[in-house]
Every structure is written in C-alpha cells, then in structure tokens.
Write a protein that holds these residues in place. Structure first.
Motif, PDB file in Angstrom:
ATOM      1  N   LEU A  92      -9.530  -5.323   1.726  1.00  0.00           N
ATOM      2  CA  LEU A  92     -10.029  -4.548   0.738  1.00  0.00           C
ATOM      3  C   LEU A  92     -10.714  -3.004   1.311  1.00  0.00           C
ATOM      4  CD1 LEU A  92     -10.864  -3.917  -2.340  1.00  0.00           C
ATOM      5  CD2 LEU A  92     -12.918  -5.037  -1.894  1.00  0.00           C
ATOM      6  N   MET A  93     -11.582  -3.497   2.323  1.00  0.00           N
ATOM      7  CA  MET A  93     -11.759  -2.164   2.876  1.00  0.00           C
ATOM      8  C   MET A  93     -11.038  -1.347   3.687  1.00  0.00           C
ATOM      9  SD  MET A  93     -14.933  -2.164   2.060  1.00  0.00           S
ATOM     10  CE  MET A  93     -15.725  -0.870   2.830  1.00  0.00           C
ATOM     11  N   ALA A  94     -10.030  -1.847   4.185  1.00  0.00           N
ATOM     12  CA  ALA A  94      -8.740  -1.356   4.915  1.00  0.00           C
ATOM     13  C   ALA A  94      -8.053  -0.476   3.910  1.00  0.00           C
ATOM     14  CB  ALA A  94      -7.804  -2.317   5.889  1.00  0.00           C
ATOM     15  N   GLY A  95      -7.718  -1.070   2.833  1.00  0.00           N
ATOM     16  CA  GLY A  95      -6.987  -0.496   1.837  1.00  0.00           C
ATOM     17  C   GLY A  95      -7.761   0.852   1.413  1.00  0.00           C
TER      18      GLY A  95
ATOM     19  N   MET B  92       0.797  -1.220  -0.070  1.00  0.00           N
ATOM     20  CA  MET B  92       0.025   0.005   0.152  1.00  0.00           C
ATOM     21  C   MET B  92       0.795   1.282  -0.025  1.00  0.00           C
ATOM     22  SD  MET B  92      -3.190  -0.846  -0.091  1.00  0.00           S
ATOM     23  CE  MET B  92      -3.550   0.945   0.055  1.00  0.00           C
ATOM     24  N   LEU B  93       1.875   1.224   0.684  1.00  0.00           N
ATOM     25  CA  LEU B  93       2.918   2.443   0.756  1.00  0.00           C
ATOM     26  C   LEU B  93       3.311   2.699  -0.673  1.00  0.00           C
ATOM     27  CD1 LEU B  93       4.417   4.467   2.499  1.00  0.00           C
ATOM     28  CD2 LEU B  93       6.343   3.094   2.938  1.00  0.00           C
ATOM     29  N   ARG B  94       3.538   1.666  -1.307  1.00  0.00           N
ATOM     30  CA  ARG B  94       4.233   1.666  -2.908  1.00  0.00           C
ATOM     31  C   ARG B  94       3.186   2.559  -3.427  1.00  0.00           C
ATOM     32  NH1 ARG B  94       8.980   2.179  -5.636  1.00  0.00           N
ATOM     33  NH2 ARG B  94       8.544   1.777  -7.850  1.00  0.00           N
ATOM     34  N   PHE B  95       1.941   2.038  -3.572  1.00  0.00           N
ATOM     35  CA  PHE B  95       0.922   2.616  -4.351  1.00  0.00           C
ATOM     36  C   PHE B  95       0.445   3.995  -3.978  1.00  0.00           C
ATOM     37  CE2 PHE B  95      -0.978  -2.119  -4.103  1.00  0.00           C
ATOM     38  CZ  PHE B  95      -0.171  -2.387  -5.086  1.00  0.00           C
ATOM     39  N   LEU B  96       0.931   4.299  -2.589  1.00  0.00           N
ATOM     40  CA  LEU B  96       0.281   5.657  -2.304  1.00  0.00           C
ATOM     41  C   LEU B  96       1.284   6.762  -2.757  1.00  0.00           C
ATOM     42  CD1 LEU B  96      -0.771   5.270   1.434  1.00  0.00           C
ATOM     43  CD2 LEU B  96      -2.076   5.587  -0.241  1.00  0.00           C
ATOM     44  N   LEU B  97       2.662   6.229  -2.608  1.00  0.00           N
ATOM     45  CA  LEU B  97       3.743   7.066  -3.233  1.00  0.00           C
ATOM     46  C   LEU B  97       3.651   7.271  -4.695  1.00  0.00           C
ATOM     47  CD1 LEU B  97       6.958   5.563  -1.338  1.00  0.00           C
ATOM     48  CD2 LEU B  97       5.829   7.805  -0.890  1.00  0.00           C
ATOM     49  N   ASN B  98       3.181   6.056  -5.516  1.00  0.00           N
ATOM     50  CA  ASN B  98       3.048   6.327  -6.684  1.00  0.00           C
ATOM     51  C   ASN B  98       2.003   7.420  -7.035  1.00  0.00           C
ATOM     52  OD1 ASN B  98       4.896   4.411  -7.616  1.00  0.00           O
ATOM     53  ND2 ASN B  98       3.531   2.520  -7.398  1.00  0.00           N
ATOM     54  N   GLY B  99       0.934   7.257  -6.293  1.00  0.00           N
ATOM     55  CA  GLY B  99      -0.186   8.266  -6.672  1.00  0.00           C
ATOM     56  C   GLY B  99       0.216   9.512  -6.286  1.00  0.00           C
ATOM     57  N   VAL B 100       0.888   9.945  -5.122  1.00  0.00           N
ATOM     58  CA  VAL B 100       1.382  11.333  -4.932  1.00  0.00           C
ATOM     59  C   VAL B 100       2.369  11.667  -6.086  1.00  0.00           C
ATOM     60  CG1 VAL B 100       2.909  12.448  -3.401  1.00  0.00           C
ATOM     61  CG2 VAL B 100       1.046  10.948  -2.378  1.00  0.00           C
TER      62      VAL B 100
ATOM     63  N   ASP C 290      -9.440 -11.868  -5.943  1.00  0.00           N
ATOM     64  CA  ASP C 290      -8.974 -13.062  -6.349  1.00  0.00           C
ATOM     65  C   ASP C 290     -10.020 -13.917  -6.958  1.00  0.00           C
ATOM     66  OD1 ASP C 290      -8.019 -15.822  -6.606  1.00  0.00           O
ATOM     67  OD2 ASP C 290      -6.524 -15.431  -4.949  1.00  0.00           O
ATOM     68  N   ASP C 291     -10.154 -14.264  -8.197  1.00  0.00           N
ATOM     69  CA  ASP C 291     -11.177 -14.982  -8.856  1.00  0.00           C
ATOM     70  C   ASP C 291     -11.231 -16.211  -8.235  1.00  0.00           C
ATOM     71  OD1 ASP C 291     -11.494 -12.795 -10.409  1.00  0.00           O
ATOM     72  OD2 ASP C 291     -10.322 -13.376 -12.033  1.00  0.00           O
ATOM     73  N   GLU C 292     -10.331 -16.891  -7.738  1.00  0.00           N
ATOM     74  CA  GLU C 292     -10.392 -18.460  -7.232  1.00  0.00           C
ATOM     75  C   GLU C 292     -10.771 -18.310  -5.886  1.00  0.00           C
ATOM     76  OE1 GLU C 292      -6.830 -20.516  -8.078  1.00  0.00           O
ATOM     77  OE2 GLU C 292      -7.191 -20.011 -10.303  1.00  0.00           O
ATOM     78  N   ALA C 293     -10.217 -17.523  -4.928  1.00  0.00           N
ATOM     79  CA  ALA C 293     -10.362 -17.576  -3.451  1.00  0.00           C
ATOM     80  C   ALA C 293     -11.535 -16.584  -3.034  1.00  0.00           C
ATOM     81  CB  ALA C 293      -9.135 -17.097  -2.748  1.00  0.00           C
ATOM     82  N   GLY C 294     -11.947 -15.732  -3.993  1.00  0.00           N
ATOM     83  CA  GLY C 294     -13.156 -14.838  -3.548  1.00  0.00           C
ATOM     84  C   GLY C 294     -12.498 -13.241  -3.307  1.00  0.00           C
ATOM     85  N   GLN C 295     -13.076 -12.650  -2.845  1.00  0.00           N
ATOM     86  CA  GLN C 295     -13.020 -11.202  -2.426  1.00  0.00           C
ATOM     87  C   GLN C 295     -12.188 -11.129  -0.816  1.00  0.00           C
ATOM     88  OE1 GLN C 295     -12.789  -8.864  -4.632  1.00  0.00           O
ATOM     89  NE2 GLN C 295     -14.269  -9.768  -6.212  1.00  0.00           N
ATOM     90  N   PHE C 296     -11.347 -10.556  -0.774  1.00  0.00           N
ATOM     91  CA  PHE C 296     -10.683 -10.321   0.647  1.00  0.00           C
ATOM     92  C   PHE C 296     -11.370  -8.949   1.101  1.00  0.00           C
ATOM     93  CE2 PHE C 296      -7.308 -12.748  -1.724  1.00  0.00           C
ATOM     94  CZ  PHE C 296      -7.517 -13.649  -1.067  1.00  0.00           C
ATOM     95  N   LEU C 297     -12.556  -9.054   1.761  1.00  0.00           N
ATOM     96  CA  LEU C 297     -13.332  -7.902   2.152  1.00  0.00           C
ATOM     97  C   LEU C 297     -12.367  -6.799   3.262  1.00  0.00           C
ATOM     98  CD1 LEU C 297     -16.813  -9.122   1.779  1.00  0.00           C
ATOM     99  CD2 LEU C 297     -15.646  -7.883   0.069  1.00  0.00           C
TER     100      LEU C 297
ATOM    101  N   GLY D 269      -4.110  -0.450  -7.455  1.00  0.00           N
ATOM    102  CA  GLY D 269      -3.468  -1.378  -6.445  1.00  0.00           C
ATOM    103  C   GLY D 269      -4.698  -2.156  -5.731  1.00  0.00           C
ATOM    104  N   ILE D 270      -5.824  -1.474  -5.406  1.00  0.00           N
ATOM    105  CA  ILE D 270      -6.941  -1.934  -4.662  1.00  0.00           C
ATOM    106  C   ILE D 270      -7.294  -3.412  -5.534  1.00  0.00           C
ATOM    107  CG2 ILE D 270      -9.317  -2.011  -4.284  1.00  0.00           C
ATOM    108  CD1 ILE D 270      -7.700  -0.598  -2.137  1.00  0.00           C
ATOM    109  N   LEU D 271      -6.991  -3.390  -6.895  1.00  0.00           N
ATOM    110  CA  LEU D 271      -7.528  -4.561  -7.501  1.00  0.00           C
ATOM    111  C   LEU D 271      -6.656  -5.975  -7.071  1.00  0.00           C
ATOM    112  CD1 LEU D 271      -7.941  -3.466 -11.182  1.00  0.00           C
ATOM    113  CD2 LEU D 271      -9.837  -3.619  -9.360  1.00  0.00           C
ATOM    114  N   LEU D 272      -5.516  -5.706  -6.250  1.00  0.00           N
ATOM    115  CA  LEU D 272      -4.842  -6.761  -5.894  1.00  0.00           C
ATOM    116  C   LEU D 272      -5.252  -7.610  -4.950  1.00  0.00           C
ATOM    117  CD1 LEU D 272      -1.221  -5.221  -5.957  1.00  0.00           C
ATOM    118  CD2 LEU D 272      -2.299  -6.542  -7.680  1.00  0.00           C
ATOM    119  N   PHE D 273      -6.389  -6.928  -4.264  1.00  0.00           N
ATOM    120  CA  PHE D 273      -7.126  -7.691  -3.012  1.00  0.00           C
ATOM    121  C   PHE D 273      -8.411  -8.534  -3.908  1.00  0.00           C
ATOM    122  CE2 PHE D 273      -5.550  -3.869  -1.023  1.00  0.00           C
ATOM    123  CZ  PHE D 273      -4.891  -4.627   0.060  1.00  0.00           C
TER     124      PHE D 273
END
Length: 209
Positions: free
Chosen positions: A177-180, A1-9, A167-174, A161-165
């Motif tokens: 996902l909400m924390a992110g 998440m830190l990497r995604f935030l830095l990229n966004g900034v 997973d089509d096989e294991a389902g959604q890591f809710l 980056g949120i899309l990394l949470f």
C-alpha cells in the motif's frame, strides 16, 4: 500499477484538453468582449466556485446511467469538462493583456478564435500551467467520483487502484500500500518541479488582478 498510472495519465490529459477548449473561449469572452449579460454570466461562474463537486454527484450519476456511460472512460471525463475555477483563473489573467494587442490583431484580419489560439494562449502560458497543475492534481487524486462511476479494474484511476490493496478478511497490505502510494504521488511531484516557475508566475499575476 502501470495500468492504473496509464489510466490516470489518459483521463487527466483528456480532461485538461477539454477544459482548455471550453474555459479559454469562455474566459476570453468574459474578459475582452462586451455583450449584454456578461456580468451576470461572470456572477454565475463565481457561484459555481461555491458549489462542491460532491453536491452534483447524484445528477451526474443519473445522467450517465440514462445514457449508459457508467463504468467507462466517458464517465470519468464528461462531468469535469467545464471548470468554473478555470474560467475564473484565465479570465483574470486575460484582463491583464492590453486591449491594444487585440485591436491590432483584428485590424490585421484575425477572427476571435484566431486571436484566442494564436495570441491569447501563447501569452497566457503561466496561467495555463497553473491551471494545469490544479486540474491534474485534482483528478489524479480524486477517489470520490471514480468510486461511484467505475467498477472495472481495467479503467480504474490511481487513487481507486490503491483500494485493491485493502482486504477486509486478511487485513491491510501496508507494505504494498505504501509503495503504491509513493509511486502514485511521484509523477505529481515531478510535474510540479518541472512547472514550478510558471505555476508561481501564473498565480502571482492572477492574484494581482
């Protein structure tokens, strides 16, 4: 998440700086300079406001592919350095600045670019803050274009980056996902609270024009 935030900034900051370098001189020319075709150019800006960014996705993609810029920071930045909304907003605000100030600056020997950076921009802080909020929020939350132009996780923006949470096989890591999502939205809320007064003043002044 830190990497995604830095990229966004990084991406949002570079886009905003480049937009200012383009939009401020264009808005000043349309508001304060008299030349043939000025009204036609302003009409083109208004037409640009009607064109959704999704309509330009394919031309942008092909152009970046030809120059080999896909999956780079340049692919996230270059399509947005010209903002029709920014030109329109700043042009409306510049019209509220008295022409006498500009005439006095010219009599003192200032050139047009010196007038822009030393007089117009300091006096236009509310409009710049309003435009900055719109620009940062739009590109911070943008998912459509990064999903097309970027494949590497290292340069993914927060929304991508949120899309990394997912997973089509294991389902959604809710839970994660909400924390992110909360972490991604928090900087925008903080930025708006810090710039709220100037944001409202900029919109109010521009709306009166």
């Amino acid at each position: 998440m830190l990497r995604f935030l830095l990229n966004g900034v990084f991406v949002c900051a570079i886009i905003f700086v480049l937009q200012l370098m383009v939009c401020v001189p264009c808005a000043y020319a349309l508001a304060k300079l008299r030349f043939r075709g000025r009204d036609t150019l302003f009409s083109a800006v208004l037409v640009g406001l009607l064109v959704p960014p999704q309509a330009l996705a394919i031309p942008h993609f092909v152009l970046l592919y030809v120059f080999g810029l896909l999956d780079t920071y340049a692919a996230l930045i270059l399509p947005w350095i010209i903002s029709a909304f920014g030109i329109f907003l700043l042009r409306q605000f510049f019209r509220s600045i008295p022409d006498e100030i500009i005439h006095a600056a010219r009599l003192d020997g200032l050139g047009e670019f010196e007038i822009i950076w030393r007089i117009m921009m300091p006096m236009s802080t509310p409009a710049l803050a309003a435009f900055g909020i719109f620009s940062v929020v739009a590109h911070w939350n943008d998912l459509f274009w990064p999903l097309i132009a970027v494949r590497s996780e290292d340069i993914s923006t927060p929304a991508l980056g949120i899309l990394l949470f997912r997973d089509d096989e294991a389902g959604q890591f809710l839970g994660p996902l909400m924390a992110g999502a909360t972490i991604i939205v928090a900087p925008l809320l903080l930025a708006f609270l810090l710039a709220q007064r100037r944001f409202i003043d900029g919109l109010a002044t521009t709306a009166m024009k």
